[in-house]
Design a protein around this motif. Structure first.
Motif, PDB file in Angstrom:
ATOM      1  N   ILE A  68       0.855  -1.185   0.000  1.00 28.32           N
ATOM      2  CA  ILE A  68       0.000   0.000   0.000  1.00 28.32           C
ATOM      3  C   ILE A  68       0.894   1.239   0.000  1.00 28.32           C
ATOM      4  O   ILE A  68       1.796   1.366   0.820  1.00 28.32           O
ATOM      5  N   ILE A  69       0.627   2.137  -0.930  1.00 26.73           N
ATOM      6  CA  ILE A  69       1.352   3.409  -1.020  1.00 26.73           C
ATOM      7  C   ILE A  69       0.364   4.524  -0.707  1.00 26.73           C
ATOM      8  O   ILE A  69      -0.690   4.614  -1.345  1.00 26.73           O
ATOM      9  N   VAL A  70       0.694   5.368   0.267  1.00 25.42           N
ATOM     10  CA  VAL A  70      -0.158   6.507   0.614  1.00 25.42           C
ATOM     11  C   VAL A  70       0.702   7.763   0.572  1.00 25.42           C
ATOM     12  O   VAL A  70       1.729   7.831   1.247  1.00 25.42           O
ATOM     13  N   MET A  71       0.286   8.721  -0.238  1.00 19.38           N
ATOM     14  CA  MET A  71       0.975  10.020  -0.265  1.00 19.38           C
ATOM     15  C   MET A  71       0.150  10.994   0.565  1.00 19.38           C
ATOM     16  O   MET A  71      -1.077  10.984   0.503  1.00 19.38           O
ATOM     17  N   ALA A  72       0.845  11.823   1.329  1.00 23.96           N
ATOM     18  CA  ALA A  72       0.177  12.800   2.179  1.00 23.96           C
ATOM     19  C   ALA A  72       0.760  14.183   1.907  1.00 23.96           C
ATOM     20  O   ALA A  72       1.966  14.330   1.736  1.00 23.96           O
ATOM     21  N   THR A  73      -0.126  15.173   1.866  1.00 21.09           N
ATOM     22  CA  THR A  73       0.328  16.529   1.590  1.00 21.09           C
ATOM     23  C   THR A  73      -0.660  17.558   2.132  1.00 21.09           C
ATOM     24  O   THR A  73      -1.859  17.313   2.165  1.00 21.09           O
ATOM     25  N   PRO A  74      -0.156  18.692   2.547  1.00 29.95           N
ATOM     26  CA  PRO A  74      -1.039  19.842   2.711  1.00 29.95           C
ATOM     27  C   PRO A  74      -1.239  20.472   1.334  1.00 29.95           C
ATOM     28  O   PRO A  74      -0.548  20.112   0.377  1.00 29.95           O
ATOM     29  N   ILE A  75      -2.163  21.368   1.240  1.00 31.26           N
ATOM     30  CA  ILE A  75      -2.314  22.151   0.002  1.00 31.26           C
ATOM     31  C   ILE A  75      -1.677  23.514   0.257  1.00 31.26           C
ATOM     32  O   ILE A  75      -2.015  24.200   1.222  1.00 31.26           O
ATOM     33  N   TRP A  76      -0.719  23.861  -0.583  1.00 29.88           N
ATOM     34  CA  TRP A  76      -0.051  25.164  -0.501  1.00 29.88           C
ATOM     35  C   TRP A  76      -0.326  25.919  -1.790  1.00 29.88           C
ATOM     36  O   TRP A  76       0.055  25.470  -2.855  1.00 29.88           O
ATOM     37  N   TRP A  77      -1.013  27.017  -1.661  1.00 29.99           N
ATOM     38  CA  TRP A  77      -1.323  27.854  -2.814  1.00 29.99           C
ATOM     39  C   TRP A  77      -1.975  27.045  -3.943  1.00 29.99           C
ATOM     40  O   TRP A  77      -1.639  27.187  -5.116  1.00 29.99           O
ATOM     41  N   GLY A  78      -2.849  26.141  -3.552  1.00 27.74           N
ATOM     42  CA  GLY A  78      -3.630  25.397  -4.533  1.00 27.74           C
ATOM     43  C   GLY A  78      -2.949  24.167  -5.134  1.00 27.74           C
ATOM     44  O   GLY A  78      -3.512  23.547  -6.026  1.00 27.74           O
ATOM     45  N   ILE A  79      -1.744  23.824  -4.659  1.00 28.99           N
ATOM     46  CA  ILE A  79      -1.063  22.655  -5.209  1.00 28.99           C
ATOM     47  C   ILE A  79      -0.503  21.794  -4.080  1.00 28.99           C
ATOM     48  O   ILE A  79      -0.458  22.211  -2.927  1.00 28.99           O
ATOM     49  N   GLN A  80      -0.048  20.587  -4.438  1.00 29.34           N
ATOM     50  CA  GLN A  80       0.557  19.684  -3.463  1.00 29.34           C
ATOM     51  C   GLN A  80       1.923  20.219  -3.044  1.00 29.34           C
ATOM     52  O   GLN A  80       2.485  21.089  -3.691  1.00 29.34           O
ATOM     53  N   SER A  81       2.451  19.649  -1.990  1.00 29.02           N
ATOM     54  CA  SER A  81       3.760  20.088  -1.503  1.00 29.02           C
ATOM     55  C   SER A  81       4.848  19.764  -2.524  1.00 29.02           C
ATOM     56  O   SER A  81       4.729  18.830  -3.323  1.00 29.02           O
ATOM     57  N   SER A  82       5.915  20.505  -2.454  1.00 27.09           N
ATOM     58  CA  SER A  82       7.038  20.265  -3.361  1.00 27.09           C
ATOM     59  C   SER A  82       7.674  18.905  -3.091  1.00 27.09           C
ATOM     60  O   SER A  82       8.230  18.290  -4.004  1.00 27.09           O
ATOM     61  N   LEU A  83       7.580  18.398  -1.871  1.00 26.09           N
ATOM     62  CA  LEU A  83       8.135  17.073  -1.560  1.00 26.09           C
ATOM     63  C   LEU A  83       7.363  15.972  -2.291  1.00 26.09           C
ATOM     64  O   LEU A  83       7.967  15.016  -2.789  1.00 26.09           O
ATOM     65  N   CYS A  84       6.037  16.106  -2.368  1.00 20.47           N
ATOM     66  CA  CYS A  84       5.248  15.124  -3.130  1.00 20.47           C
ATOM     67  C   CYS A  84       5.569  15.228  -4.617  1.00 20.47           C
ATOM     68  O   CYS A  84       5.692  14.207  -5.296  1.00 20.47           O
ATOM     69  N   GLN A  85       5.701  16.425  -5.110  1.00 25.17           N
ATOM     70  CA  GLN A  85       6.046  16.603  -6.518  1.00 25.17           C
ATOM     71  C   GLN A  85       7.413  15.991  -6.810  1.00 25.17           C
ATOM     72  O   GLN A  85       7.608  15.315  -7.810  1.00 25.17           O
ATOM     73  N   GLN A  86       8.349  16.199  -5.899  1.00 25.71           N
ATOM     74  CA  GLN A  86       9.693  15.640  -6.045  1.00 25.71           C
ATOM     75  C   GLN A  86       9.646  14.117  -6.062  1.00 25.71           C
ATOM     76  O   GLN A  86      10.306  13.470  -6.880  1.00 25.71           O
ATOM     77  N   LEU A  87       8.842  13.519  -5.191  1.00 35.37           N
ATOM     78  CA  LEU A  87       8.708  12.066  -5.168  1.00 35.37           C
ATOM     79  C   LEU A  87       8.166  11.559  -6.505  1.00 35.37           C
ATOM     80  O   LEU A  87       8.695  10.606  -7.081  1.00 35.37           O
ATOM     81  N   MET A  88       7.133  12.212  -7.014  1.00 39.52           N
ATOM     82  CA  MET A  88       6.552  11.781  -8.290  1.00 39.52           C
ATOM     83  C   MET A  88       7.576  11.875  -9.413  1.00 39.52           C
ATOM     84  O   MET A  88       7.639  11.007 -10.280  1.00 39.52           O
ATOM     85  N   GLU A  89       8.390  12.901  -9.400  1.00 38.10           N
ATOM     86  CA  GLU A  89       9.400  13.058 -10.437  1.00 38.10           C
ATOM     87  C   GLU A  89      10.538  12.053 -10.281  1.00 38.10           C
ATOM     88  O   GLU A  89      11.059  11.555 -11.278  1.00 38.10           O
ATOM     89  N   ARG A  90      10.898  11.719  -9.061  1.00 36.67           N
ATOM     90  CA  ARG A  90      12.052  10.836  -8.826  1.00 36.67           C
ATOM     91  C   ARG A  90      11.768   9.372  -9.095  1.00 36.67           C
ATOM     92  O   ARG A  90      12.688   8.604  -9.310  1.00 36.67           O
ATOM     93  N   ILE A  91      10.525   8.966  -9.050  1.00 36.19           N
ATOM     94  CA  ILE A  91      10.259   7.554  -9.323  1.00 36.19           C
ATOM     95  C   ILE A  91       9.863   7.343 -10.786  1.00 36.19           C
ATOM     96  O   ILE A  91       9.238   6.355 -11.143  1.00 36.19           O
TER      97      ILE A  91
END
Length: 154
Positions: free
Chosen positions: A11-34
């Motif tokens: 099971i993979i669960v991503m968690a993020t707050p919303i900052w200025w209408g988008i996901q956190s940069s850490l979630c974006q970084q994870l999506m780009e790195r995999i």
């Protein structure tokens, strides 16, 4: 590190707050790195993530969580993960005057539903070996026989 964590998890669960209408940069970084998973899927037509289920936690329902949820679900689906129904938890709108998510019955219900669905789908996928069966079939050559069993070219 990300690949080992993904490979060892059902099971993979991503968690993020919303900052200025988008996901956190850490979630974006994870999506780009995999992205190598996506490269493998493009190259072979098979994803090592077929055996995984995906969910998300987004900590602001009143800021448009559906947009982030949609981005996450498209990301997961395109990499071969399964997204069960009600596989998300969000909060932000105060219900009944409660200030925290742990005091919010609506959020508590979402946690219960998401947990149940993520675990049930992961158990079903693993128990039926759906991901392994899908990986054995050549892309574009899938069907069901009269007994509702997967068929495919060899």
């Amino acid at each position: 590190v990300y690949y080992r964590d993904f490979d060892q998890s059902d099971i993979i669960v991503m968690a993020t707050p919303i900052w200025w209408g988008i996901q956190s940069s850490l979630c974006q970084q994870l999506m780009e790195r995999i992205g190598a998973y996506d490269d493998e899927y493009i190259r072979t037509g098979k994803s090592p993530l077929y055996n995984k289920v995906f969910g998300c936690v987004i900590t602001a329902s009143n800021d448009g969580f559906q947009h982030i949820q949609g981005l996450f679900y498209a990301f997961a689906s395109n990499l071969g993960m399964t997204v069960p129904p009600e596989a998300h938890v969000t909060w932000g709108t105060v219900v009944g005057g409660k200030d925290t998510p742990s005091d919010n019955p609506e959020t508590e219900n979402m946690v219960k539903n998401a947990s149940r669905n993520l675990f049930l789908w992961a158990k079903a996928i693993k128990g039926l070996q759906l991901g392994s069966r899908a990986l054995k079939i050549k892309p574009g050559r899938v069907g069901l026989d009269s007994n509702d069993k997967l068929t495919g070219s060899k």
